[in-house]
Design a protein around this motif. Sequence first.
Motif, PDB file in Angstrom:
ATOM      1  N   SER A 220      15.657 -59.522  -7.322  1.00  0.00           N
ATOM      2  CA  SER A 220      15.376 -59.045  -5.967  1.00  0.00           C
ATOM      3  C   SER A 220      15.276 -57.529  -6.006  1.00  0.00           C
ATOM      4  CB  SER A 220      16.475 -59.484  -4.991  1.00  0.00           C
ATOM      5  OG  SER A 220      17.643 -58.712  -5.160  1.00  0.00           O
ATOM      6  N   TYR A 221      14.587 -56.982  -5.025  1.00  0.00           N
ATOM      7  CA  TYR A 221      14.424 -55.540  -4.953  1.00  0.00           C
ATOM      8  C   TYR A 221      14.431 -55.138  -3.486  1.00  0.00           C
ATOM      9  CZ  TYR A 221      12.554 -50.857  -5.631  1.00  0.00           C
ATOM     10  OH  TYR A 221      12.389 -49.508  -5.625  1.00  0.00           O
ATOM     11  N   ASP A 222      15.240 -54.122  -3.174  1.00  0.00           N
ATOM     12  CA  ASP A 222      15.331 -53.631  -1.805  1.00  0.00           C
ATOM     13  C   ASP A 222      14.193 -52.653  -1.523  1.00  0.00           C
ATOM     14  OD1 ASP A 222      17.564 -55.135  -1.470  1.00  0.00           O
ATOM     15  OD2 ASP A 222      18.984 -53.471  -1.619  1.00  0.00           O
ATOM     16  N   LEU A 223      13.453 -52.935  -0.478  1.00  0.00           N
ATOM     17  CA  LEU A 223      12.398 -52.016  -0.024  1.00  0.00           C
ATOM     18  C   LEU A 223      12.995 -51.195   1.112  1.00  0.00           C
ATOM     19  CD1 LEU A 223       9.419 -54.540   0.005  1.00  0.00           C
ATOM     20  CD2 LEU A 223       9.950 -52.830  -1.742  1.00  0.00           C
ATOM     21  N   GLY A 224      13.747 -50.177   0.763  1.00  0.00           N
ATOM     22  CA  GLY A 224      14.450 -49.420   1.784  1.00  0.00           C
ATOM     23  C   GLY A 224      15.685 -50.176   2.233  1.00  0.00           C
ATOM     24  N   PRO A 225      16.340 -49.693   3.302  1.00  0.00           N
ATOM     25  CA  PRO A 225      17.599 -50.310   3.724  1.00  0.00           C
ATOM     26  C   PRO A 225      17.421 -51.636   4.459  1.00  0.00           C
ATOM     27  CG  PRO A 225      17.022 -48.495   5.178  1.00  0.00           C
ATOM     28  CD  PRO A 225      16.012 -48.479   4.078  1.00  0.00           C
ATOM     29  N   ASP A 226      16.226 -51.926   4.960  1.00  0.00           N
ATOM     30  CA  ASP A 226      16.064 -53.079   5.845  1.00  0.00           C
ATOM     31  C   ASP A 226      15.318 -54.262   5.236  1.00  0.00           C
ATOM     32  OD1 ASP A 226      17.355 -51.694   7.903  1.00  0.00           O
ATOM     33  OD2 ASP A 226      15.476 -50.732   8.528  1.00  0.00           O
ATOM     34  N   TYR A 227      14.576 -54.036   4.193  1.00  0.00           N
ATOM     35  CA  TYR A 227      13.704 -55.107   3.683  1.00  0.00           C
ATOM     36  C   TYR A 227      13.992 -55.385   2.207  1.00  0.00           C
ATOM     37  CZ  TYR A 227      11.181 -54.403   8.041  1.00  0.00           C
ATOM     38  OH  TYR A 227      10.867 -54.302   9.367  1.00  0.00           O
TER      39      TYR A 227
ATOM     40  N   ASP B 225      13.205 -82.837 -10.954  1.00  0.00           N
ATOM     41  CA  ASP B 225      12.829 -81.679 -10.138  1.00  0.00           C
ATOM     42  C   ASP B 225      11.839 -80.862 -10.957  1.00  0.00           C
ATOM     43  OD1 ASP B 225      14.494 -82.431  -8.146  1.00  0.00           O
ATOM     44  OD2 ASP B 225      16.042 -80.935  -8.543  1.00  0.00           O
ATOM     45  N   PRO B 226      10.649 -80.606 -10.423  1.00  0.00           N
ATOM     46  CA  PRO B 226       9.642 -79.897 -11.213  1.00  0.00           C
ATOM     47  C   PRO B 226       9.989 -78.418 -11.362  1.00  0.00           C
ATOM     48  CG  PRO B 226       8.861 -80.179  -8.997  1.00  0.00           C
ATOM     49  CD  PRO B 226      10.177 -80.901  -9.062  1.00  0.00           C
ATOM     50  N   ARG B 227       9.362 -77.811 -12.342  1.00  0.00           N
ATOM     51  CA  ARG B 227       9.432 -76.364 -12.487  1.00  0.00           C
ATOM     52  C   ARG B 227       8.872 -75.711 -11.221  1.00  0.00           C
ATOM     53  NH1 ARG B 227       5.829 -73.425 -16.993  1.00  0.00           N
ATOM     54  NH2 ARG B 227       4.395 -74.926 -16.112  1.00  0.00           N
ATOM     55  N   GLN B 228       9.468 -74.631 -10.779  1.00  0.00           N
ATOM     56  CA  GLN B 228       9.011 -74.035  -9.529  1.00  0.00           C
ATOM     57  C   GLN B 228       9.324 -72.547  -9.473  1.00  0.00           C
ATOM     58  OE1 GLN B 228      11.872 -75.505  -6.217  1.00  0.00           O
ATOM     59  NE2 GLN B 228      11.763 -77.118  -7.762  1.00  0.00           N
ATOM     60  N   ILE B 229       8.531 -71.862  -8.696  1.00  0.00           N
ATOM     61  CA  ILE B 229       8.723 -70.425  -8.456  1.00  0.00           C
ATOM     62  C   ILE B 229       8.660 -70.194  -6.954  1.00  0.00           C
ATOM     63  CG2 ILE B 229       7.748 -68.115  -8.750  1.00  0.00           C
ATOM     64  CD1 ILE B 229       6.659 -69.016 -11.452  1.00  0.00           C
ATOM     65  N   GLN B 230       9.621 -69.450  -6.425  1.00  0.00           N
ATOM     66  CA  GLN B 230       9.603 -69.102  -4.998  1.00  0.00           C
ATOM     67  C   GLN B 230       9.574 -67.595  -4.858  1.00  0.00           C
ATOM     68  OE1 GLN B 230      11.842 -71.463  -2.308  1.00  0.00           O
ATOM     69  NE2 GLN B 230      12.348 -69.776  -0.932  1.00  0.00           N
ATOM     70  N   LEU B 231       8.640 -67.118  -4.073  1.00  0.00           N
ATOM     71  CA  LEU B 231       8.524 -65.695  -3.752  1.00  0.00           C
ATOM     72  C   LEU B 231       8.845 -65.508  -2.274  1.00  0.00           C
ATOM     73  CD1 LEU B 231       5.126 -64.958  -5.572  1.00  0.00           C
ATOM     74  CD2 LEU B 231       7.441 -64.637  -6.468  1.00  0.00           C
ATOM     75  N   GLU B 232       9.541 -64.402  -1.958  1.00  0.00           N
ATOM     76  CA  GLU B 232       9.974 -64.260  -0.575  1.00  0.00           C
ATOM     77  C   GLU B 232      10.102 -62.784  -0.217  1.00  0.00           C
ATOM     78  OE1 GLU B 232      13.101 -66.950   0.705  1.00  0.00           O
ATOM     79  OE2 GLU B 232      14.114 -65.270   1.695  1.00  0.00           O
ATOM     80  N   ALA B 233       9.811 -62.478   1.015  1.00  0.00           N
ATOM     81  CA  ALA B 233      10.058 -61.150   1.578  1.00  0.00           C
ATOM     82  C   ALA B 233      10.880 -61.342   2.844  1.00  0.00           C
ATOM     83  CB  ALA B 233       8.743 -60.451   1.904  1.00  0.00           C
ATOM     84  N   ALA B 234      11.825 -60.414   3.077  1.00  0.00           N
ATOM     85  CA  ALA B 234      12.723 -60.624   4.209  1.00  0.00           C
ATOM     86  C   ALA B 234      13.178 -59.312   4.802  1.00  0.00           C
ATOM     87  CB  ALA B 234      13.945 -61.433   3.758  1.00  0.00           C
ATOM     88  N   ARG B 235      13.450 -59.363   6.093  1.00  0.00           N
ATOM     89  CA  ARG B 235      14.191 -58.289   6.745  1.00  0.00           C
ATOM     90  C   ARG B 235      15.644 -58.749   6.759  1.00  0.00           C
ATOM     91  NH1 ARG B 235      13.863 -54.002  10.462  1.00  0.00           N
ATOM     92  NH2 ARG B 235      15.706 -53.891  11.805  1.00  0.00           N
TER      93      ARG B 235
END
Lengths: 446, 434
Positions: free
Chosen positions: B215-222, B262-272
Amino acid sequence: MRSSALAVACAAVLIAAPGSVRANPLDTFGFGSRESAMGGAVVADTWSFAANYYNPAGLISAPGTQMSVGYFHAAQHLQVNGLDNNVDPVRGIVGGLVVPGKLLGLPLAFGVAVHLPDDRLSRVHSLKDEAPRWEMYDNRSQLLFIATNLAIRPVDWLDIGGGVAYLAATRARMDISGFAVIPPGDPYDSQLRHEVDGDLTTVRFPLLGVRIHLSDRVHIGLAYRGESKLDLKFSAYLHGQVGYDLIRVPATYSLESHTYDVFHPRQAVLGATWLFHPRARVGLDLTWIDWSSYERPISNSSTRLDVDTGGLPLVIPPSPKPTVAVDPGFHDRIQPRVGVELIAVRCAHFALPVRAGYVWDPSPVPDQVGNTNSIDTDRHTFSLGAGVKLTALLEEIPGDITVDVHAAYSVLPARKVYKENPADFVGDYEASGNMLALGATLGLGF
Amino acid sequence: MSPKGPPPLAAGALMLAVCVAPARSAIASAEDLFGYGPASQAMGMTGTAAGSGFETVYTNPALLCLSHERKLSLGFTGAHYALYADGPLAPGDMHIQSVRGIVIGATLPMGFGGVLRDRLTLGVGFFTPTDVVVRGRVLYPETPQFGVLGERAQSVALQLGLGANLGHGLRAGGGFAALAAIAGKVLVATNESGQVGTKVDDQLIATYGPILGVSYDLGPDYRVGATYRGVLDARFAVEIVVRDLGSLEVPPFNIAGIAQYDPRQIQLEAARVTGPWRAAIALTWRDWSAYPGPPEPTVLCPGDKPDCAALRPPPFNFHDTFSPRLGVEHVRDAASGVALHLRGGYAFEPSPAPQQSRESNFYDNSRHVLTAGYGLHLSDPLPPITLDLFTQLHLLLPRTHTKDADIPADHPGAPSTKTHGSIVVGGLVLGVAI
């Protein structure tokens, strides 16, 4: 099942083969290097992850959060008439976690422990009744052990703990259908298929413990471990047709089999620890083992085959006689254990404890004078161990780092078996052996 | 939306109704179908960037290092199925058995000092159905079955992970999920005295699937996050050998199949991830095209005759899927030491299974997943206790399976079958910091 393909249906195969988690490898070889080095005489004196097995109440005495991981290997040299029986070694990873804390002011601790065999999580292996086998040390040691416990200290002089150890049992119904080719055709050309409806179910047995602090130097412990066993049921019903080319005849086949395996008896442990010197302690435990409830891992089996040969040149054997297991007639046993620990060197950031222990494990198996051949002898186990404890060694690791090692050597003195029937298929024999267990455990405290 | 969330009595009654439903049959891997953890399950099964607590051992182990307290969580969850296959030769109500199970989780910050202070956290996540560890149903292909939703294994989920704060807003974590597989052999024969005997050698074997996350923080909120989960499967394999049948020589029976997958899987996500209103948007890829299907050949060809005429199972021809997910959360400080969390979400789960136009009746439908949840988090000066509830409604898009013209009219599922239905999921988790 489609009629165009149906020739053989083999139905309703029910297997209940508890494959799982039992405490036997821990009973035999101990758990955790410190505790194993002390002969397991620690029911009143354990606080590491091993307390999950020896006495869950001890978890509350952990000085802080502890993580431990280790490895052990036990070689078994078990012989009959001087010939090694090649009983599998037992080896695997041990480890666990202890997390003490407080909830609403009440001291509380949570613990998890696992013994994970290298090759498999568990093994159920049943044999015919008359087949010789080392009853205590064969597949009974091929088991996963997982336990979770909670401990509380309601008053300063009393610790109470309890939890559950988990096993996993297998239950499956299988159905086979299709066209079974028999000679002179090639059986591997059979047009068979199958379906399975199976469960790996949980089996749990309780772990309970109490520890009473009579003084700063004398502690009494009491622990109870419940009974478990692996129940193996197998039944099959085959109906349909067999044949080759265009020749097909109706056939039915039924099979019933029921086995108990890897029985783990109920146990109660009473013990005490005396810190007779600021650097030394001695522990004595007595373990009652309910071996009289033991059930042998024998298959009670029956089969029946009916084929309407319809003129085919088939040789059909008569239905064999069913087997019924013999009562093993085991006896309850009291198992004494003694262990000592001495802090040989201690300074601000370093301590070096040395340990020793002894266990007498009297055999519960009666003389095998009849058709059965459950091989077992008494067992004397001598253990030694040492450890290194480093405290606040680095800024990054403010807690304790411990490394403990142990070695345990078991002697199984010779036991002679004389058969009542001079024409016995197996005959008289002498059993003896020895075991060597080595292990190490790394602990990290916060 | 009320800051106090849904009426607690109604939510509790719904949870209770789901959780006490009788468990009679099999379902798929619970965490793959419904997500893992009460917050993630309430927020459309997001959590790769927005997650926290023990549930990140599944959603994204990198986020474990956000937990700085030793916390134990215990909960209960259940799912009730109402799945149907309607048609002239279809069973109608599929009577998929409900599932109920216990959720156990823990976070354990590693108490290192110096540069490692507050950087490493260990997490454990456990889900166990109340009466089974793994349930595997490998049915004949023509038997009508919801292979992905209802006929895959009901299964324990055991997950262990470690998250590390690498600094500069970057986190990484790894762990694994474990399952148990079964391998064994049954030999039926007659002994010297004419008695029948069976020798059974049954072994329980562990299988593991890796879980990796960043994970990577995009500033303090995202924050953005990515999680990779490897294949996790459990195989049931028992060989049955029957001897002493006179001239009836039969080959060994290979009773084997994939009981859980359970198949191989990748999840990408962006969040506030801060403020009173928080949200997450995610996309999950699943490698269903690698799924071999549950059954295996009953008779295995010997080495000297690899092309024997033994039957082989039909191909399954699954295809990969992409699942979009959305979650929102409103956080309100109701009083000193009392925080209320109101959650909602949506996910679309496309079906990886093709239309069942041949002999097989391995049904699956795409699903709309509507989720909601409620959390009560207490902190100093109150006891450090959290209570989270969630519910999900899975609505299956109706689907018609029309058999090809060469399929016999009396074949199960012919001439066409319409599949539809819904699943209701619910649960609650109590957490205590010690």
